[in-house]
Design a protein around this motif. Structure first.
Motif, PDB file in Angstrom:
ATOM      1  N   ALA A  46       0.830  -1.209   0.000  1.00  0.00           N
ATOM      2  CA  ALA A  46       0.000   0.000   0.000  1.00  0.00           C
ATOM      3  C   ALA A  46       0.863   1.257   0.000  1.00  0.00           C
ATOM      4  O   ALA A  46       1.796   1.365   0.787  1.00  0.00           O
ATOM      5  N   PRO A  47       0.564   2.215  -0.879  1.00  0.00           N
ATOM      6  CA  PRO A  47       1.351   3.447  -0.925  1.00  0.00           C
ATOM      7  C   PRO A  47       1.194   4.281   0.345  1.00  0.00           C
ATOM      8  O   PRO A  47       0.161   4.236   1.017  1.00  0.00           O
ATOM      9  N   ARG A  48       2.255   5.045   0.631  1.00  0.00           N
ATOM     10  CA  ARG A  48       2.229   6.088   1.656  1.00  0.00           C
ATOM     11  C   ARG A  48       2.546   7.395   0.943  1.00  0.00           C
ATOM     12  O   ARG A  48       3.434   7.431   0.075  1.00  0.00           O
ATOM     13  N   ALA A  49       1.814   8.455   1.239  1.00  0.00           N
ATOM     14  CA  ALA A  49       2.034   9.753   0.586  1.00  0.00           C
ATOM     15  C   ALA A  49       2.380  10.801   1.632  1.00  0.00           C
ATOM     16  O   ALA A  49       1.746  10.873   2.692  1.00  0.00           O
ATOM     17  N   PHE A  50       3.394  11.585   1.317  1.00  0.00           N
ATOM     18  CA  PHE A  50       3.874  12.632   2.227  1.00  0.00           C
ATOM     19  C   PHE A  50       3.973  13.956   1.476  1.00  0.00           C
ATOM     20  O   PHE A  50       4.293  13.971   0.279  1.00  0.00           O
ATOM     21  N   ARG A  51       3.742  15.053   2.199  1.00  0.00           N
ATOM     22  CA  ARG A  51       4.002  16.391   1.655  1.00  0.00           C
ATOM     23  C   ARG A  51       5.228  16.934   2.376  1.00  0.00           C
ATOM     24  O   ARG A  51       5.284  16.876   3.619  1.00  0.00           O
ATOM     25  N   THR A  52       6.202  17.417   1.607  1.00  0.00           N
ATOM     26  CA  THR A  52       7.407  17.954   2.248  1.00  0.00           C
ATOM     27  C   THR A  52       7.106  19.327   2.857  1.00  0.00           C
ATOM     28  O   THR A  52       6.174  20.023   2.466  1.00  0.00           O
ATOM     29  N   ASN A  53       7.942  19.687   3.825  1.00  0.00           N
ATOM     30  CA  ASN A  53       7.927  21.057   4.344  1.00  0.00           C
ATOM     31  C   ASN A  53       8.829  21.902   3.454  1.00  0.00           C
ATOM     32  O   ASN A  53       9.719  21.378   2.771  1.00  0.00           O
ATOM     33  N   PRO A  54       8.629  23.229   3.449  1.00  0.00           N
ATOM     34  CA  PRO A  54       9.478  24.084   2.618  1.00  0.00           C
ATOM     35  C   PRO A  54      10.970  23.838   2.876  1.00  0.00           C
ATOM     36  O   PRO A  54      11.399  23.749   4.031  1.00  0.00           O
ATOM     37  N   GLY A  55      11.712  23.636   1.812  1.00  0.00           N
ATOM     38  CA  GLY A  55      13.161  23.461   1.930  1.00  0.00           C
ATOM     39  C   GLY A  55      13.609  22.034   2.208  1.00  0.00           C
ATOM     40  O   GLY A  55      14.801  21.765   2.294  1.00  0.00           O
ATOM     41  N   GLN A  56      12.689  21.132   2.377  1.00  0.00           N
ATOM     42  CA  GLN A  56      13.070  19.742   2.624  1.00  0.00           C
ATOM     43  C   GLN A  56      13.313  18.998   1.318  1.00  0.00           C
ATOM     44  O   GLN A  56      12.585  19.191   0.332  1.00  0.00           O
ATOM     45  N   GLY A  57      14.339  18.131   1.342  1.00  0.00           N
ATOM     46  CA  GLY A  57      14.578  17.212   0.236  1.00  0.00           C
ATOM     47  C   GLY A  57      14.464  15.790   0.776  1.00  0.00           C
ATOM     48  O   GLY A  57      14.380  15.571   1.990  1.00  0.00           O
ATOM     49  N   ILE A  58      14.494  14.813  -0.131  1.00  0.00           N
ATOM     50  CA  ILE A  58      14.437  13.425   0.282  1.00  0.00           C
ATOM     51  C   ILE A  58      15.431  12.601  -0.522  1.00  0.00           C
ATOM     52  O   ILE A  58      15.869  13.019  -1.605  1.00  0.00           O
ATOM     53  N   ASN A  59      15.793  11.451   0.031  1.00  0.00           N
ATOM     54  CA  ASN A  59      16.664  10.514  -0.672  1.00  0.00           C
ATOM     55  C   ASN A  59      16.043   9.127  -0.537  1.00  0.00           C
ATOM     56  O   ASN A  59      15.966   8.567   0.565  1.00  0.00           O
ATOM     57  N   PHE A  60      15.549   8.584  -1.674  1.00  0.00           N
ATOM     58  CA  PHE A  60      15.035   7.213  -1.639  1.00  0.00           C
ATOM     59  C   PHE A  60      16.211   6.255  -1.520  1.00  0.00           C
ATOM     60  O   PHE A  60      17.168   6.364  -2.300  1.00  0.00           O
ATOM     61  N   HIS A  61      16.101   5.316  -0.610  1.00  0.00           N
ATOM     62  CA  HIS A  61      17.153   4.310  -0.543  1.00  0.00           C
ATOM     63  C   HIS A  61      17.072   3.394  -1.757  1.00  0.00           C
ATOM     64  O   HIS A  61      16.020   3.304  -2.409  1.00  0.00           O
ATOM     65  N   ARG A  62      18.173   2.731  -2.035  1.00  0.00           N
ATOM     66  CA  ARG A  62      18.230   1.859  -3.211  1.00  0.00           C
ATOM     67  C   ARG A  62      17.116   0.815  -3.157  1.00  0.00           C
ATOM     68  O   ARG A  62      16.847   0.243  -2.094  1.00  0.00           O
ATOM     69  N   ASN A  63      16.432   0.669  -4.302  1.00  0.00           N
ATOM     70  CA  ASN A  63      15.426  -0.380  -4.514  1.00  0.00           C
ATOM     71  C   ASN A  63      14.119  -0.155  -3.758  1.00  0.00           C
ATOM     72  O   ASN A  63      13.351  -1.091  -3.532  1.00  0.00           O
ATOM     73  N   VAL A  64      13.874   1.083  -3.391  1.00  0.00           N
ATOM     74  CA  VAL A  64      12.609   1.421  -2.714  1.00  0.00           C
ATOM     75  C   VAL A  64      11.573   1.859  -3.746  1.00  0.00           C
ATOM     76  O   VAL A  64      11.853   2.708  -4.602  1.00  0.00           O
ATOM     77  N   TRP A  65      10.390   1.268  -3.651  1.00  0.00           N
ATOM     78  CA  TRP A  65       9.301   1.666  -4.558  1.00  0.00           C
ATOM     79  C   TRP A  65       8.907   3.105  -4.280  1.00  0.00           C
ATOM     80  O   TRP A  65       8.701   3.493  -3.126  1.00  0.00           O
ATOM     81  N   HIS A  66       8.789   3.893  -5.362  1.00  0.00           N
ATOM     82  CA  HIS A  66       8.420   5.308  -5.177  1.00  0.00           C
ATOM     83  C   HIS A  66       7.665   5.832  -6.389  1.00  0.00           C
ATOM     84  O   HIS A  66       7.821   5.337  -7.522  1.00  0.00           O
ATOM     85  N   GLY A  67       6.899   6.877  -6.142  1.00  0.00           N
ATOM     86  CA  GLY A  67       6.285   7.609  -7.248  1.00  0.00           C
ATOM     87  C   GLY A  67       7.326   8.500  -7.903  1.00  0.00           C
ATOM     88  O   GLY A  67       8.301   8.913  -7.259  1.00  0.00           O
ATOM     89  N   VAL A  68       7.134   8.811  -9.165  1.00  0.00           N
ATOM     90  CA  VAL A  68       8.088   9.695  -9.833  1.00  0.00           C
ATOM     91  C   VAL A  68       7.988  11.099  -9.233  1.00  0.00           C
ATOM     92  O   VAL A  68       7.061  11.408  -8.476  1.00  0.00           O
ATOM     93  N   LEU A  69       8.932  11.928  -9.616  1.00  0.00           N
ATOM     94  CA  LEU A  69       8.989  13.288  -9.074  1.00  0.00           C
ATOM     95  C   LEU A  69       7.649  14.004  -9.291  1.00  0.00           C
ATOM     96  O   LEU A  69       7.157  14.084 -10.420  1.00  0.00           O
ATOM     97  N   THR A  70       7.056  14.495  -8.195  1.00  0.00           N
ATOM     98  CA  THR A  70       5.732  15.136  -8.315  1.00  0.00           C
ATOM     99  C   THR A  70       5.735  16.469  -7.555  1.00  0.00           C
ATOM    100  O   THR A  70       5.353  16.514  -6.374  1.00  0.00           O
TER     101      THR A  70
END
Ligand SMILES: NC(=O)N[C@@H](O)C(=O)O
Ligand code: NI
Length: 164
Positions: A106-130
């Motif tokens: 099941a997907p999990r969806a998050f909204r970033t706070n201003p100025g936050q970035g993220i790093n998906f770990h290797r082989n983690v299922w993710h949505g494309v850049l949105t």
């Protein structure tokens, strides 16, 4: 009938099973440059595997998405991590899924706070850049190298990603 996924605020503990949250909040790791700069040091697990692998820095200029967002697919990069670092202070949508026997759960969806970035770990299922706002301008740090570093999964029934 599509399942709906409610967007949550992004926090490091909630995102920890999937990747790293990068932000310059709180006290820096080091104060440098004659006291004029805070360094938030070594925030992401960069992981690049396979023949000829190296870190690459690219720029993405992406169309923004509107909510509710129809999530048709997720992907993963078996050979490398992938970081999305916004070049604006606008929030963006981050979608991840746990792996369940080689398929996304099941997907999990998050909204970033201003100025936050993220790093998906290797082989983690993710949505494309949105991005959620224009301009959708991001620095992306991910793997450059040989071999296939992209696996896609298309849901039989898309999910609807909603604010509440
Ligand atoms: N395909 C590509 O470079 N970007 C995707 O991996 C993505 O997650 O947006
Ligand atoms: Ni990706």
């Amino acid at each position: 009938m599509a399942d709906t996924i409610v967007i949550q605020p992004l926090t490091a503990p909630a995102f920890a099973p999937f990747g790293d949250v990068l932000d310059a909040s709180g006290e820096p790791s080091q104060v440098i440059n004659q006291g004029l700069c805070g360094r938030y040091h070594d925030l992401a697990d960069l992981d690049f595997q396979g023949p000829g692998a190296k870190a690459g820095i690219s720029l993405f200029r992406s169309e923004k998405r509107s909510l509710p967002y129809t999530l048709e697919m997720v992907e993963r990069h078996p050979l490398g991590s992938q970081a999305f670092l916004p070049m604006t202070l606008e929030p963006f949508l981050v979608i991840v899924c746990p792996d369940e026997g080689g398929h996304p759960g099941a997907p999990r969806a998050f909204r970033t706070n201003p100025g936050q970035g993220i790093n998906f770990h290797r082989n983690v299922w993710h949505g494309v850049l949105t991005p959620l706002c224009d301009p959708g301008l991001f620095t992306v740090v991910d793997r450059i190298g040989e071999g296939n570093n992209l696996e896609e999964f298309w849901f039989e029934t898309p999910y609807q990603i909603v604010e509440t």
